[in-house]
Design a protein around this motif. Structure first.
Motif, PDB file in Angstrom:
ATOM      1  N   ASP A  35     -13.469  -8.144  -8.031  1.00 59.35           N
ATOM      2  CA  ASP A  35     -12.781  -7.657  -9.129  1.00 59.35           C
ATOM      3  C   ASP A  35     -11.643  -7.068  -9.122  1.00 59.35           C
ATOM      4  O   ASP A  35     -10.997  -6.177  -9.768  1.00 59.35           O
ATOM      5  N   ALA A  36     -11.247  -6.246  -7.510  1.00 62.82           N
ATOM      6  CA  ALA A  36     -10.204  -5.621  -7.439  1.00 62.82           C
ATOM      7  C   ALA A  36      -8.942  -6.283  -7.496  1.00 62.82           C
ATOM      8  O   ALA A  36      -8.521  -7.280  -7.452  1.00 62.82           O
ATOM      9  N   ASN A  37      -8.034  -5.371  -8.428  1.00 64.32           N
ATOM     10  CA  ASN A  37      -6.514  -5.721  -8.310  1.00 64.32           C
ATOM     11  C   ASN A  37      -5.707  -5.396  -7.361  1.00 64.32           C
ATOM     12  O   ASN A  37      -6.181  -4.858  -6.045  1.00 64.32           O
ATOM     13  N   VAL A  38      -4.542  -5.819  -7.282  1.00 64.26           N
ATOM     14  CA  VAL A  38      -3.620  -5.612  -5.881  1.00 64.26           C
ATOM     15  C   VAL A  38      -3.308  -4.134  -5.841  1.00 64.26           C
ATOM     16  O   VAL A  38      -2.849  -3.892  -4.654  1.00 64.26           O
ATOM     17  N   GLY A  39      -3.697  -3.139  -6.672  1.00 62.89           N
ATOM     18  CA  GLY A  39      -3.210  -1.929  -6.425  1.00 62.89           C
ATOM     19  C   GLY A  39      -4.472  -1.257  -5.573  1.00 62.89           C
ATOM     20  O   GLY A  39      -4.103  -0.267  -5.215  1.00 62.89           O
ATOM     21  N   GLU A  40      -5.298  -1.762  -5.500  1.00 55.87           N
ATOM     22  CA  GLU A  40      -6.819  -1.326  -4.885  1.00 55.87           C
ATOM     23  C   GLU A  40      -6.464  -1.697  -3.349  1.00 55.87           C
ATOM     24  O   GLU A  40      -7.187  -2.969  -2.917  1.00 55.87           O
ATOM     25  N   MET A  41      -6.025  -0.650  -2.529  1.00 58.59           N
ATOM     26  CA  MET A  41      -5.602  -1.246  -1.210  1.00 58.59           C
ATOM     27  C   MET A  41      -6.466  -0.394  -0.032  1.00 58.59           C
ATOM     28  O   MET A  41      -6.194  -0.998   1.052  1.00 58.59           O
ATOM     29  N   ILE A  42      -6.819   0.532  -0.325  1.00 57.61           N
ATOM     30  CA  ILE A  42      -7.525   1.313   0.874  1.00 57.61           C
ATOM     31  C   ILE A  42      -8.726   0.823   1.196  1.00 57.61           C
ATOM     32  O   ILE A  42      -9.671   0.588   0.304  1.00 57.61           O
ATOM     33  N   VAL A  43      -8.698   0.334   2.569  1.00 55.08           N
ATOM     34  CA  VAL A  43      -9.785  -0.168   3.269  1.00 55.08           C
ATOM     35  C   VAL A  43     -10.690   1.019   4.331  1.00 55.08           C
ATOM     36  O   VAL A  43     -11.587   0.675   4.664  1.00 55.08           O
ATOM     37  N   HIS A  44      -9.742   1.988   4.655  1.00 51.30           N
ATOM     38  CA  HIS A  44     -10.320   3.060   5.445  1.00 51.30           C
ATOM     39  C   HIS A  44      -9.695   4.217   5.174  1.00 51.30           C
ATOM     40  O   HIS A  44      -8.382   4.307   4.951  1.00 51.30           O
ATOM     41  N   SER A  45     -10.474   5.301   4.888  1.00 53.66           N
ATOM     42  CA  SER A  45      -9.776   6.694   4.709  1.00 53.66           C
ATOM     43  C   SER A  45     -10.630   7.788   5.496  1.00 53.66           C
ATOM     44  O   SER A  45     -11.697   7.926   5.284  1.00 53.66           O
ATOM     45  N   SER A  46      -9.929   8.354   6.195  1.00 46.93           N
ATOM     46  CA  SER A  46     -10.371   9.820   6.871  1.00 46.93           C
ATOM     47  C   SER A  46      -9.223  10.770   6.975  1.00 46.93           C
ATOM     48  O   SER A  46      -8.236  10.695   6.619  1.00 46.93           O
ATOM     49  N   ASP A  47      -9.749  12.110   7.474  1.00 48.11           N
ATOM     50  CA  ASP A  47      -8.658  13.092   7.631  1.00 48.11           C
ATOM     51  C   ASP A  47      -7.404  12.674   8.922  1.00 48.11           C
ATOM     52  O   ASP A  47      -6.272  13.395   8.638  1.00 48.11           O
TER      53      ASP A  47
END
Length: 251
Positions: free
Chosen positions: A75-87
């Motif tokens: 149900d994610a829209n095109v604005g939900e893009m982050i698939v990995h996040s760290s410092d």
């Protein structure tokens, strides 16, 4: 943001191992840390780029896309893009609707960012870099990033992106550092007056829709509404359809 690269992966040979976002992120961090001068952003970027290229040579386009698509909630829209996040690293999987066009925007510098187009053509339009963010941007150059190519943009570049194809575009963007930590510093420019404003996804979509309407890009607007149904009322308002409907009812 230090943006970089795109490499042709249409003729890749399928590897015996499986592509993994976690492994990709871990090994890219290691590659950047092992660069000749880890304290220098350009050196880290070059090392990360080399690793990026080897990854694109190792895995097929189908496998990479399958993993990326599987990482996004249904149900994610095109604005939900982050698939990995760290410092140390942020990875975005961007999907642009057919004929979609963004407005000018800028993101503060990070150690590295490596966007890679994975399927359809994407046009990136860097503008002249300016110390004064209140000055309207002037287009410096325009180029097309073909499927899988790698292209570099300077850290402080003002840019806009368009998908000129009839299919959704898929791109992998890698930023050195925590992307969320600079969100408050990001800016974009209004489509008509070219006035600077704080970045927000709703603001980006609104101004992008205004730009597409001004350009007569009905297919882009239709595809955007299909990708994000919640934007339909906004698009109708921008295109004057709401006023037209009210006038018809009044008659």
């Amino acid at each position: 943001v230090r943006l970089a690269y795109c490499y042709n992966i249409q003729s890749l040979v399928r590897s015996k191992t499986s592509f993994s976002i976690d492994t990709f992120a871990k090994e890219m961090k290691a590659a950047a840390a092992a660069s000749p001068d880890p304290s220098d952003a350009a050196s880290r970027q070059a090392a990360a780029t080399s690793y990026f290229r080897s990854t694109l040579e190792k895995f097929s386009i189908e496998e990479i896309l399958t993993v990326l698509k599987g990482s996004v909630p249904p149900d994610a829209n095109v604005g939900e893009m982050i698939v990995h996040s760290s410092d140390q690293l942020t990875i975005l999987y961007a999907r642009l609707p057919p004929k979609f066009m963004t407005l000018f925007m800028i993101t503060p510098s990070s150690p590295a960012s490596l966007p890679s187009s994975a399927r359809s053509k994407t046009r990136s339009i860097p503008s002249s870099r300016k110390k004064n963010k209140d000055s309207p941007p002037k287009m410096e150059r325009e180029f097309v990033i073909k499927p899988g190519e790698i292209a570099e943009l300077a850290p402080d570049v003002i840019h806009s992106i368009a998908n000129p194809s009839d299919s959704p575009s898929h791109s992998l963007h890698v930023y050195g550092g925590d992307f969320r930590s600079v969100m408050s510093e990001r800016t974009l420019w209004t489509s008509e007056e070219l006035k600077v404003m704080s970045f927000s996804f709703p603001g980006l979509m609104k101004e992008s829709c205004i730009r597409m309407n001004k350009a007569g890009n009905e297919r882009g607007l239709d595809a955007t509404a299909k990708a994000i149904p919640a934007l339909q009322p906004l698009i109708d308002s921008i295109c004057g359809k709401t006023e037209q409907a009210s006038a018809s009812m009044a008659q």
